[in-house]
Motif scaffolding. Structure first.
Motif: not given
Length: 248
Positions: A132-137, A198-203
């Motif tokens: 998943v590719q995500f931005s700050c928003n 780290h957050l990308s891993g949780d997602i």
């Protein structure tokens, strides 16, 4: 206080003495020991068949019915989860999936799958890549989404039937963990790359675990609740836009 084991011992002894007393009463009344022995042997001969009927057949039927009842109640909880937060989470992740087009193709024929295809697709989904590719928003939107459903998720955990579904409890645990992680962060502009990884891993953990559970739930709906299955197909998160309107 008598323990459960001692109570069973006393109860068994009482039953044996009751049987002996009845045999003695029968002998005193009719003085026919042969009759007692014949029917005692007859009853003992039938005992294995009775055990077979009660423990292996009747018990299995009752157990199967109990499992089906538990499964129905569990799937009601799972359905509520997907309605409230599961399906929105999947759509949030899917439209940001770097391999979204391939997944759209993968799930485009959901409506026509039979049992063998569901089994195969579930195995394939467990081996698929979820990036998943995500931005700050995006993180801020995700945090608000999860926090708004936190009380609902806590109430789900109070349901005892969740213990029967290990995969689903893993999904809930992963969702709770990501919620806690995001709650402990303020604005995300200054987060280092290591924290974003780290957050990308949780997602990714939630995304990869929730999809196989969703596939299993869809197969259950198709078999037992076609009208709910119809809505689930029309709101398939692996489409460019959600369209719940019946157009066929």
């Amino acid at each position: 206080m008598v323990s459960n084991k001692n109570w069973l011992t006393v109860f068994a002894i009482c039953l044996l003495f009751s049987s002996l007393a009845l045999f003695a009463l029968h002998y005193l009344a009719f003085h026919d020991l042969d009759h007692i022995l014949i029917y005692t042997l007859h009853d003992l001969a039938f005992l294995p068949i009775e055990v077979l009927l009660v423990t292996l057949i009747l018990h299995q039927l009752l157990e199967r019915q109990a499992r089906k009842s538990k499964l129905n109640k569990l799937n009601m909880v799972i359905g509520l989860f997907f309605s409230e937060i599961g399906a929105p989470l999947m759509r949030f992740f899917s439209i940001r999936d770097m391999d979204f087009q391939a997944k759209m193709e993968f799930y485009s024929s959901l409506k026509t799958w039979d049992h063998s295809i569901y089994v195969r697709k579930k195995k394939e989904s467990m081996k698929a890549q979820y990036k998943v590719q995500f931005s700050c928003n995006d993180l801020l939107i995700l945090r608000e989404m999860l926090i708004s459903k936190e009380d609902f998720l806590v109430r789900l955990l109070e349901n005892p039937f969740l213990l029967e579904h290990e995969s689903f409890t893993d999904v809930l645990q992963a969702v709770f963990h990501l919620t806690d992680e995001l709650k402990h962060r303020g604005m995300c502009e200054d987060l280092p790359d290591s924290d974003l990884i780290h957050l990308s891993g949780d997602i990714t953990r939630i995304y990869s675990q929730i999809v196989p559970v969703w596939i299993t739930y869809l197969e259950y709906l198709k078999a037992d609740y076609p009208y709910l299955f119809s809505l689930a197909i029309r709101t398939n998160p692996f489409t460019e836009a959600e369209d719940s309107i019946v157009r066929e």
